[in-house]
Design a protein around this motif. Sequence first.
Motif, PDB file in Angstrom:
ATOM      1  N   LEU A 195       0.831  -1.209   0.000  1.00  0.00           N
ATOM      2  CA  LEU A 195       0.000   0.000   0.000  1.00  0.00           C
ATOM      3  C   LEU A 195       0.867   1.262   0.000  1.00  0.00           C
ATOM      4  O   LEU A 195       0.574   2.232  -0.714  1.00  0.00           O
ATOM      5  N   HIS A 196       1.929   1.235   0.769  1.00  0.00           N
ATOM      6  CA  HIS A 196       2.805   2.405   0.868  1.00  0.00           C
ATOM      7  C   HIS A 196       3.505   2.683  -0.449  1.00  0.00           C
ATOM      8  O   HIS A 196       3.565   3.838  -0.913  1.00  0.00           O
ATOM      9  N   ARG A 197       4.047   1.632  -1.070  1.00  0.00           N
ATOM     10  CA  ARG A 197       4.786   1.832  -2.320  1.00  0.00           C
ATOM     11  C   ARG A 197       3.859   2.201  -3.465  1.00  0.00           C
ATOM     12  O   ARG A 197       4.318   2.737  -4.475  1.00  0.00           O
ATOM     13  N   SER A 198       2.575   1.914  -3.325  1.00  0.00           N
ATOM     14  CA  SER A 198       1.604   2.328  -4.340  1.00  0.00           C
ATOM     15  C   SER A 198       1.102   3.740  -4.104  1.00  0.00           C
ATOM     16  O   SER A 198       0.302   4.258  -4.896  1.00  0.00           O
ATOM     17  N   GLY A 199       1.561   4.371  -3.019  1.00  0.00           N
ATOM     18  CA  GLY A 199       1.174   5.752  -2.743  1.00  0.00           C
ATOM     19  C   GLY A 199      -0.102   5.896  -1.956  1.00  0.00           C
ATOM     20  O   GLY A 199      -0.657   7.002  -1.869  1.00  0.00           O
ATOM     21  N   TRP A 200      -0.609   4.817  -1.344  1.00  0.00           N
ATOM     22  CA  TRP A 200      -1.873   4.874  -0.595  1.00  0.00           C
ATOM     23  C   TRP A 200      -1.571   4.891   0.899  1.00  0.00           C
ATOM     24  O   TRP A 200      -1.165   3.876   1.473  1.00  0.00           O
ATOM     25  N   ARG A 201      -1.776   6.054   1.511  1.00  0.00           N
ATOM     26  CA  ARG A 201      -1.564   6.194   2.955  1.00  0.00           C
ATOM     27  C   ARG A 201      -2.866   6.018   3.731  1.00  0.00           C
ATOM     28  O   ARG A 201      -2.844   6.008   4.960  1.00  0.00           O
ATOM     29  N   GLU A 202      -3.977   5.907   3.041  1.00  0.00           N
ATOM     30  CA  GLU A 202      -5.265   5.657   3.663  1.00  0.00           C
ATOM     31  C   GLU A 202      -6.143   4.897   2.686  1.00  0.00           C
ATOM     32  O   GLU A 202      -5.811   4.761   1.495  1.00  0.00           O
ATOM     33  N   GLY A 203      -7.246   4.350   3.199  1.00  0.00           N
ATOM     34  CA  GLY A 203      -8.113   3.574   2.330  1.00  0.00           C
ATOM     35  C   GLY A 203      -9.381   3.157   3.030  1.00  0.00           C
ATOM     36  O   GLY A 203      -9.637   3.520   4.188  1.00  0.00           O
ATOM     37  N   THR A 204     -10.177   2.369   2.338  1.00  0.00           N
ATOM     38  CA  THR A 204     -11.477   1.923   2.818  1.00  0.00           C
ATOM     39  C   THR A 204     -11.460   0.418   3.004  1.00  0.00           C
ATOM     40  O   THR A 204     -10.807  -0.301   2.247  1.00  0.00           O
TER      41      THR A 204
END
Length: 392
Positions: A195-204
Motif C-alpha cells: 500500500l505504501h509503495r503504491s502511494g496509498w496512505r489511507e483507504g477503505t
Amino acid sequence: MSSTSSWSRSLLLQLFLLFLLLQLFLPPGLPHPQPCLLLQRIGHKVRVGALLPAQRGVRVRVQAALNRAVEERDNRENRDPEREKDRDPEMRTNFFLPYNLSLELVSRQPAAADPDSVLRCGCAGLGASGVSAVLAFPQNREELLQLDLMSSFMEIPFISVLEQGEPVQTQNRFHLQMAMAVPESALSALLLTVLHRSGWREGTVVLCRGWEEAGGLLSILDGGSSASWDGGSSASWDGGGGSEVSWQVRALLNLTQLAHDDTQIHDFLSKHFKHNRSSAAVLLFGSDPQCMAAVLRGAQDLGLTLPIMHWVLGQPLSPEALQNIGLPLGLLAYGPVEQNPLEFYVRDALQLVRRAIAAAVLLRPDQALIQNHVNCFDHKEALQTSGPYLSR
C-alpha cells in the motif's frame, strides 16, 4: 650363495629405509571407522521424541501425521540403498543413516494441558528416554514459550511445528520453530509495504462474512484496535531502513450482520467515491463469494474502476471462486490460499533430524550418539548429551 645373501640383505635394508620414510612423512593411522562398541550399546538406533498435544482431537490428528511420515520413512529404508542412490543421488543423504543406524520414534502425551503436566511429560517422559531430539506441536503461545524454556534447560534440540500463531523471538540454539503458515505480522507488513509503495496512505475497508479468520491480521493493520472499527484508526510498520510505513482506515462498511444489501453497498460507494476522483485503495475481507461479488458489481455499476479504485482482497477465496465473482481489472488477491498437510512438515522435521545426525556421526560419533537420560526434576549434576553437538 654369497651373492644371494648379499642381495637379500640389500633388499631388507631398502625395505627398512622405506618403512622409516613412511613413519616420518605419513600421518598416524586412524582407528577403525565404525564406532563398533558405541553402536552395539545403543542397538544401532537413535531415539527421536514426539511430544503430543494434550487435547484429544489435535493429538489424534498429530499422531496420524506421525504415523504416515514414519510409514513413508520405513518404506524408503526397506529399499535397496544402492539402487535408490542410482535413481536419486540425494536419496542416500536424505533417508539413509551411516553405520546402519535407524531412527526410533518415542511418543509421549501429557496427562493434561497445564504447564506442570507438559513439563513432566517432556522432562520425565522424553528426557529420561535418552532421545537425541524432540518434535513438539504447541497449540498456543504459552506452550511455545514453555517448550523454549524446556529445550534450553535440557539442552536437547526441539523442533516446534506451529500450525498457527506467531513464532517467539529467541536466541535459544536448541529450539527451531517451523511455521506452517506465514505469520499474520509478516502478512500485515507485506500488505502495508504494498500500500505504501503504491502511494496509498489511507483507504477503505469492506467486511463480508468470514473476515473473522483474518482478525489477527486486521488487528495489526488497524493498529491493535480492530474491535471498534469506527474508522479514523491507523497502523504503522517499520518498512526497513528505519522508515515507518503507515496506513489509515478512512471508512468501513460492515456487511457481516445481515444478508448483503445492494442499496447499502450502492449508498456507501457513492458517498465515498463517486465525487472523489482521486486514486483510492479498497480492502475487501471475507470468504462469502456472493457478498464479494455484490460489492464488486456495485462498484462496476457506478463506474468505479481503474484508475480510480484499486481493489485488494485481504483474505482470498479459492481460485475457482475468484473466477466466478467477476474480477475487476487491477485486483490484488492477497494472503495464503492453501496449506500443505501436517504430515509434510513432520516429514521435513524428521528429515532435518536425520541429516543432522548423519553429518554429526561421520565427524564425531562419540559426541553425536550419546544417549544419556536427562531428568529436569533430578538435575544433580549435568550429564553430557548429544544436544549441543547436534544443535550446530
